[in-house]
Scaffold this active site. Sequence first.
Site, PDB file in Angstrom:
ATOM      1  N   THR A 131      36.867  36.486  28.488  1.00 26.06           N
ATOM      2  CA  THR A 131      36.897  37.789  29.150  1.00 26.06           C
ATOM      3  C   THR A 131      36.937  38.942  28.165  1.00 26.06           C
ATOM      4  O   THR A 131      37.487  38.814  27.067  1.00 26.06           O
ATOM      5  CB  THR A 131      38.133  37.886  30.068  1.00 26.06           C
ATOM      6  OG1 THR A 131      38.270  39.225  30.567  1.00 26.06           O
ATOM      7  CG2 THR A 131      39.404  37.527  29.313  1.00 26.06           C
ATOM      8  N   GLU A 133      38.799  41.334  28.528  1.00 32.82           N
ATOM      9  CA  GLU A 133      40.198  41.755  28.437  1.00 32.82           C
ATOM     10  C   GLU A 133      40.841  41.289  27.125  1.00 32.82           C
ATOM     11  O   GLU A 133      41.916  41.764  26.767  1.00 32.82           O
ATOM     12  CB  GLU A 133      40.990  41.218  29.628  1.00 32.82           C
ATOM     13  CG  GLU A 133      40.675  41.899  30.942  1.00 32.82           C
ATOM     14  CD  GLU A 133      41.224  43.315  31.053  1.00 32.82           C
ATOM     15  OE1 GLU A 133      42.280  43.588  30.450  1.00 32.82           O
ATOM     16  OE2 GLU A 133      40.600  44.140  31.736  1.00 32.82           O
ATOM     17  N   TYR A 155      47.376  38.161  31.528  1.00 33.99           N
ATOM     18  CA  TYR A 155      46.060  37.551  31.725  1.00 33.99           C
ATOM     19  C   TYR A 155      45.283  37.523  30.415  1.00 33.99           C
ATOM     20  O   TYR A 155      44.753  36.480  30.011  1.00 33.99           O
ATOM     21  CB  TYR A 155      45.284  38.334  32.784  1.00 33.99           C
ATOM     22  CG  TYR A 155      43.828  37.947  32.889  1.00 33.99           C
ATOM     23  CD1 TYR A 155      43.437  36.755  33.495  1.00 33.99           C
ATOM     24  CD2 TYR A 155      42.827  38.780  32.385  1.00 33.99           C
ATOM     25  CE1 TYR A 155      42.110  36.403  33.586  1.00 33.99           C
ATOM     26  CE2 TYR A 155      41.489  38.430  32.480  1.00 33.99           C
ATOM     27  CZ  TYR A 155      41.135  37.246  33.074  1.00 33.99           C
ATOM     28  OH  TYR A 155      39.810  36.894  33.168  1.00 33.99           O
ATOM     29  N   LYS A 159      44.193  34.214  28.208  1.00 36.35           N
ATOM     30  CA  LYS A 159      42.792  33.947  27.878  1.00 36.35           C
ATOM     31  C   LYS A 159      42.576  33.901  26.364  1.00 36.35           C
ATOM     32  O   LYS A 159      41.674  33.201  25.878  1.00 36.35           O
ATOM     33  CB  LYS A 159      41.895  35.014  28.510  1.00 36.35           C
ATOM     34  CG  LYS A 159      41.697  34.841  30.013  1.00 36.35           C
ATOM     35  CD  LYS A 159      40.846  33.623  30.337  1.00 36.35           C
ATOM     36  CE  LYS A 159      40.410  33.573  31.773  1.00 36.35           C
ATOM     37  NZ  LYS A 159      39.508  32.447  32.073  1.00 36.35           N
TER      38      LYS A 159
END
Length: 368
Positions: A131, A133, A155, A159
């Site tokens: 991701t 992010e 999150y 990840k």
Amino acid sequence: MKKALITGITGQDGSYLTEILLEKGYEVHGIIRKSSSFNTGRIDHLYRDPEILDKTLFLHYGDLIDPSSLNRLLEKIEPDEIYNLAAQSHVKVSFEIPDYTAQVDALGTLRFLDAIRETGLRQVKFYQASTSELFGKVQETPQNERTPFYPRSPYGVSKLFAYWTIVNYREAYDMFACNGILFNHESPRRGNTFVTKKITRAVAQMVHGTGGKLTLGNLDATRDWGYAPEFCEGMWRILQQETADDFVLATGETHSVREFVVEVLDNIGIQLTWSGKAENETGTISGIDPSVLKDKFGIDFLPISEGDVIVGIDPNYYRPTEVDSLIGDAAKAERLLGWKAKTKFKELTRLMIEADIEAGQRRSSDLG
């Protein structure tokens, strides 16, 4: 016939990837979690097709937090390719359930890679849904495969663990394991709690008179928004390389949440004026062209009018640590995979709002 195993098959990406792989002649196996109700809405058109179900599409119960289920499924299916798309993928929610987010998003990937080792399926190709992010508090703009990571949520941190686990197992055990660092990708199948879908769904409800004001958080956060089916094609291309590697997939454009709202409304002939600041900011209808909805959807009456306040701010939607801006550089993917995002921002917003308005019309028709 190649066999593919997909976690998260009932999600947005899982459903599009399933369609792509079936079209390419794959036998597709999907992992779903046991629950008291079915959550197969995005793949029901496949699930209910007698020519597909249990012929080229198979669903199995399993869970990334249950290693034994992963081992059993790998031994039973012996897939050629694995696409690990399952996750607790809502960033704001990850602050509220950080432990669960880490169990699924971080340790789930580790469990899967260990299951591959234990079952001896060393030739399987593994795709990890990473991701944008990861970049969080960005260290350079735009972001590519060499940009340092700085995640800003449980999150993102989870990840990040999964990302480096992929790299480590690739180097330590010669596994064909790849990270797809995908920037935001949306579609009419996006989950209702994600901001883009929240916007288009709320606007469609206003048009049909079934909903009220749209309430959002940080209007000025900017993201690189692409079209999910194209990104799922990119996932497949990543696993077709001779050498395992990691790739950024992105459009190379960035737009704010505010711009997304304005563009969605512009697609249906509604103009918006902003007033106030911070949590007191509001969006008010300043103009309506009724011919747009009439010509596109046959809608004659609108339950909203000029002067209506239809957008507001709720600080509860702010993140404890914000990611202000993301924009990806997918030059490597274009060079090595022949992949490039085609559907850009304006077309994406049009696709999503039109789909939600048409869905509302179908529901009204079904009711009566």
